[in-house]
Design a protein around this motif. Structure first.
Motif, PDB file in Angstrom:
ATOM      1  N   TRP A 180       0.863  -1.189   0.000  1.00  0.00           N
ATOM      2  CA  TRP A 180       0.000   0.000   0.000  1.00  0.00           C
ATOM      3  C   TRP A 180       0.894   1.233   0.000  1.00  0.00           C
ATOM      4  O   TRP A 180       2.020   1.202   0.474  1.00  0.00           O
ATOM      5  CB  TRP A 180      -0.962   0.004   1.191  1.00  0.00           C
ATOM      6  N   PHE A 181       0.342   2.315  -0.566  1.00  0.00           N
ATOM      7  CA  PHE A 181       1.073   3.584  -0.612  1.00  0.00           C
ATOM      8  C   PHE A 181       0.069   4.722  -0.513  1.00  0.00           C
ATOM      9  O   PHE A 181      -0.895   4.787  -1.273  1.00  0.00           O
ATOM     10  CB  PHE A 181       1.873   3.706  -1.916  1.00  0.00           C
ATOM     11  N   ASP A 182       0.281   5.624   0.458  1.00  0.00           N
ATOM     12  CA  ASP A 182      -0.553   6.822   0.580  1.00  0.00           C
ATOM     13  C   ASP A 182       0.280   7.936   1.212  1.00  0.00           C
ATOM     14  O   ASP A 182       1.502   7.807   1.326  1.00  0.00           O
ATOM     15  CB  ASP A 182      -1.856   6.543   1.349  1.00  0.00           C
ATOM     16  N   ARG A 183      -0.363   9.006   1.641  1.00  0.00           N
ATOM     17  CA  ARG A 183       0.374  10.168   2.150  1.00  0.00           C
ATOM     18  C   ARG A 183       1.159   9.881   3.430  1.00  0.00           C
ATOM     19  O   ARG A 183       2.042  10.641   3.809  1.00  0.00           O
ATOM     20  CB  ARG A 183      -0.567  11.349   2.354  1.00  0.00           C
ATOM     21  N   TYR A 184       0.838   8.781   4.093  1.00  0.00           N
ATOM     22  CA  TYR A 184       1.550   8.425   5.317  1.00  0.00           C
ATOM     23  C   TYR A 184       2.784   7.562   5.065  1.00  0.00           C
ATOM     24  O   TYR A 184       3.551   7.311   5.977  1.00  0.00           O
ATOM     25  CB  TYR A 184       0.613   7.704   6.287  1.00  0.00           C
ATOM     26  N   GLY A 185       2.925   7.073   3.850  1.00  0.00           N
ATOM     27  CA  GLY A 185       4.070   6.213   3.543  1.00  0.00           C
ATOM     28  C   GLY A 185       3.629   4.980   2.782  1.00  0.00           C
ATOM     29  O   GLY A 185       2.745   5.037   1.934  1.00  0.00           O
ATOM     30  N   MET A 186       4.271   3.855   3.115  1.00  0.00           N
ATOM     31  CA  MET A 186       3.950   2.603   2.447  1.00  0.00           C
ATOM     32  C   MET A 186       4.149   1.453   3.417  1.00  0.00           C
ATOM     33  O   MET A 186       4.768   1.602   4.479  1.00  0.00           O
ATOM     34  CB  MET A 186       4.795   2.419   1.203  1.00  0.00           C
ATOM     35  N   GLY A 187       3.627   0.308   3.058  1.00  0.00           N
ATOM     36  CA  GLY A 187       3.748  -0.872   3.895  1.00  0.00           C
ATOM     37  C   GLY A 187       3.106  -2.058   3.219  1.00  0.00           C
ATOM     38  O   GLY A 187       2.856  -2.038   2.003  1.00  0.00           O
ATOM     39  N   LEU A 188       2.825  -3.085   3.994  1.00  0.00           N
ATOM     40  CA  LEU A 188       2.263  -4.323   3.454  1.00  0.00           C
ATOM     41  C   LEU A 188       0.833  -4.539   3.916  1.00  0.00           C
ATOM     42  O   LEU A 188       0.462  -4.147   5.028  1.00  0.00           O
ATOM     43  CB  LEU A 188       3.112  -5.520   3.876  1.00  0.00           C
ATOM     44  N   LEU A 189       0.069  -5.187   3.062  1.00  0.00           N
ATOM     45  CA  LEU A 189      -1.287  -5.629   3.358  1.00  0.00           C
ATOM     46  C   LEU A 189      -1.377  -7.081   2.920  1.00  0.00           C
ATOM     47  O   LEU A 189      -1.119  -7.390   1.754  1.00  0.00           O
ATOM     48  CB  LEU A 189      -2.320  -4.781   2.597  1.00  0.00           C
ATOM     49  N   ARG A 193     -16.162 -12.756  -2.299  1.00  0.00           N
ATOM     50  CA  ARG A 193     -17.104 -11.699  -1.932  1.00  0.00           C
ATOM     51  C   ARG A 193     -16.713 -11.019  -0.627  1.00  0.00           C
ATOM     52  O   ARG A 193     -17.347 -10.057  -0.218  1.00  0.00           O
ATOM     53  CB  ARG A 193     -18.518 -12.265  -1.854  1.00  0.00           C
ATOM     54  N   HIS A 194     -15.669 -11.500   0.036  1.00  0.00           N
ATOM     55  CA  HIS A 194     -15.216 -10.934   1.304  1.00  0.00           C
ATOM     56  C   HIS A 194     -13.721 -11.201   1.453  1.00  0.00           C
ATOM     57  O   HIS A 194     -13.210 -12.207   0.974  1.00  0.00           O
ATOM     58  CB  HIS A 194     -15.963 -11.596   2.474  1.00  0.00           C
ATOM     59  N   PHE A 195     -13.032 -10.278   2.119  1.00  0.00           N
ATOM     60  CA  PHE A 195     -11.652 -10.548   2.508  1.00  0.00           C
ATOM     61  C   PHE A 195     -11.396 -10.019   3.913  1.00  0.00           C
ATOM     62  O   PHE A 195     -12.018  -9.062   4.359  1.00  0.00           O
ATOM     63  CB  PHE A 195     -10.635  -9.972   1.511  1.00  0.00           C
ATOM     64  N   ASP A 196     -10.498 -10.707   4.610  1.00  0.00           N
ATOM     65  CA  ASP A 196      -9.972 -10.247   5.890  1.00  0.00           C
ATOM     66  C   ASP A 196      -8.508  -9.978   5.669  1.00  0.00           C
ATOM     67  O   ASP A 196      -7.804 -10.772   5.023  1.00  0.00           O
ATOM     68  CB  ASP A 196     -10.132 -11.319   6.978  1.00  0.00           C
ATOM     69  N   GLY A 197      -8.041  -8.853   6.187  1.00  0.00           N
ATOM     70  CA  GLY A 197      -6.647  -8.518   5.973  1.00  0.00           C
ATOM     71  C   GLY A 197      -5.998  -7.898   7.184  1.00  0.00           C
ATOM     72  O   GLY A 197      -6.669  -7.466   8.126  1.00  0.00           O
ATOM     73  N   LEU A 198      -4.687  -7.894   7.117  1.00  0.00           N
ATOM     74  CA  LEU A 198      -3.873  -7.213   8.122  1.00  0.00           C
ATOM     75  C   LEU A 198      -2.886  -6.329   7.385  1.00  0.00           C
ATOM     76  O   LEU A 198      -2.283  -6.754   6.394  1.00  0.00           O
ATOM     77  CB  LEU A 198      -3.123  -8.223   8.990  1.00  0.00           C
ATOM     78  N   ALA A 252       7.540  -3.436   9.273  1.00  0.00           N
ATOM     79  CA  ALA A 252       6.818  -3.982  10.427  1.00  0.00           C
ATOM     80  C   ALA A 252       5.881  -5.084   9.941  1.00  0.00           C
ATOM     81  O   ALA A 252       5.426  -5.058   8.795  1.00  0.00           O
ATOM     82  CB  ALA A 252       6.014  -2.891  11.126  1.00  0.00           C
ATOM     83  N   ASP A 253       5.625  -6.052  10.790  1.00  0.00           N
ATOM     84  CA  ASP A 253       4.685  -7.110  10.431  1.00  0.00           C
ATOM     85  C   ASP A 253       3.267  -6.545  10.392  1.00  0.00           C
ATOM     86  O   ASP A 253       2.878  -5.800  11.298  1.00  0.00           O
ATOM     87  CB  ASP A 253       4.746  -8.253  11.448  1.00  0.00           C
ATOM     88  N   PRO A 254       2.489  -6.904   9.362  1.00  0.00           N
ATOM     89  CA  PRO A 254       1.091  -6.453   9.315  1.00  0.00           C
ATOM     90  C   PRO A 254       0.318  -6.966  10.531  1.00  0.00           C
ATOM     91  O   PRO A 254       0.343  -8.156  10.827  1.00  0.00           O
ATOM     92  CB  PRO A 254       0.562  -7.084   8.021  1.00  0.00           C
ATOM     93  N   SER A 255      -0.328  -6.052  11.247  1.00  0.00           N
ATOM     94  CA  SER A 255      -1.068  -6.458  12.448  1.00  0.00           C
ATOM     95  C   SER A 255      -2.342  -5.642  12.680  1.00  0.00           C
ATOM     96  O   SER A 255      -3.007  -5.829  13.684  1.00  0.00           O
ATOM     97  CB  SER A 255      -0.157  -6.350  13.684  1.00  0.00           C
ATOM     98  N   TYR A 256      -2.674  -4.745  11.750  1.00  0.00           N
ATOM     99  CA  TYR A 256      -3.859  -3.900  11.900  1.00  0.00           C
ATOM    100  C   TYR A 256      -4.957  -4.345  10.932  1.00  0.00           C
ATOM    101  O   TYR A 256      -4.693  -4.659   9.781  1.00  0.00           O
ATOM    102  CB  TYR A 256      -3.518  -2.433  11.645  1.00  0.00           C
TER     103      TYR A 256
END
Length: 165
Positions: free
Chosen positions: A120-129, A138-143, A149-153
């Motif tokens: 992912w990339f936005d005004r706050y920086g970048m990271g992993l999803l 029809r649905h996804f769960d993600g972190l 950092a390890d995805p945890s949110y």
């Protein structure tokens, strides 16, 4: 347009060798028009056809869900596309204290199946999803997490376009 729906004219074109190319051209034109109408939603699909179309497109779609941002679960819209090689890319937007934050997504690697890793990339920086789709997509769960950092949110989504059953 009337000629494309005139069955008598179509029958005479099929029977006349000199006009066989014209008949094929009219049929191709009609198929394109119907395809365009389906693509832009002028011809609604029944629920079972929507599900079939969703399964064929795999993770491509518009998802509405929740994102953990600054300690709060906020609404997020995630739009995903899949290229001919199966690579996912997309965009997202969420409410950020009264402002809309938008960003982009791009798959890392060339994985297939229901579990995918995107950057992912936005005004706050970048990271992993990292996202895990249900079998019908029809649905996804993600972190998600910031770079290094390890995805945890939480980041999830339900197909916004799916009919309510």
């Amino acid at each position: 347009m009337k000629a494309a729906f005139d069955h008598n004219r179509e029958a005479s074109l099929v029977q006349t060798p000199a006009h066989s190319q014209t008949g094929k051209g009219e049929r191709r034109t009609l198929e394109r028009i119907v395809g365009i109408c389906l693509a832009i939603g002028l011809i609604p699909l029944p629920a079972s056809a929507h599900l079939t179309a969703k399964q064929l497109s795999k993770p491509a779609g518009h998802y509405c869900g929740k994102l953990l941002s600054s300690g709060d679960l906020v609404d997020i819209e995630t739009s995903l596309q899949v290229d001919r090689r199966g690579h996912i890319s997309g965009t997202y937007r969420f409410d950020d204290d009264g402002n809309t934050t938008t960003g982009t997504l791009s798959e890392i690697g060339a994985s297939q199946g229901g579990v995918r890793t995107l950057r992912w990339f936005d005004r706050y920086g970048m990271g992993l999803l990292t996202i895990r789709f249900t079998s019908d997509y029809r649905h996804f769960d993600g972190l998600w997490g910031p770079q290094d950092a390890d995805p945890s949110y939480t980041w999830n989504g339900d197909d916004c376009d799916a009919p309510i059953s």
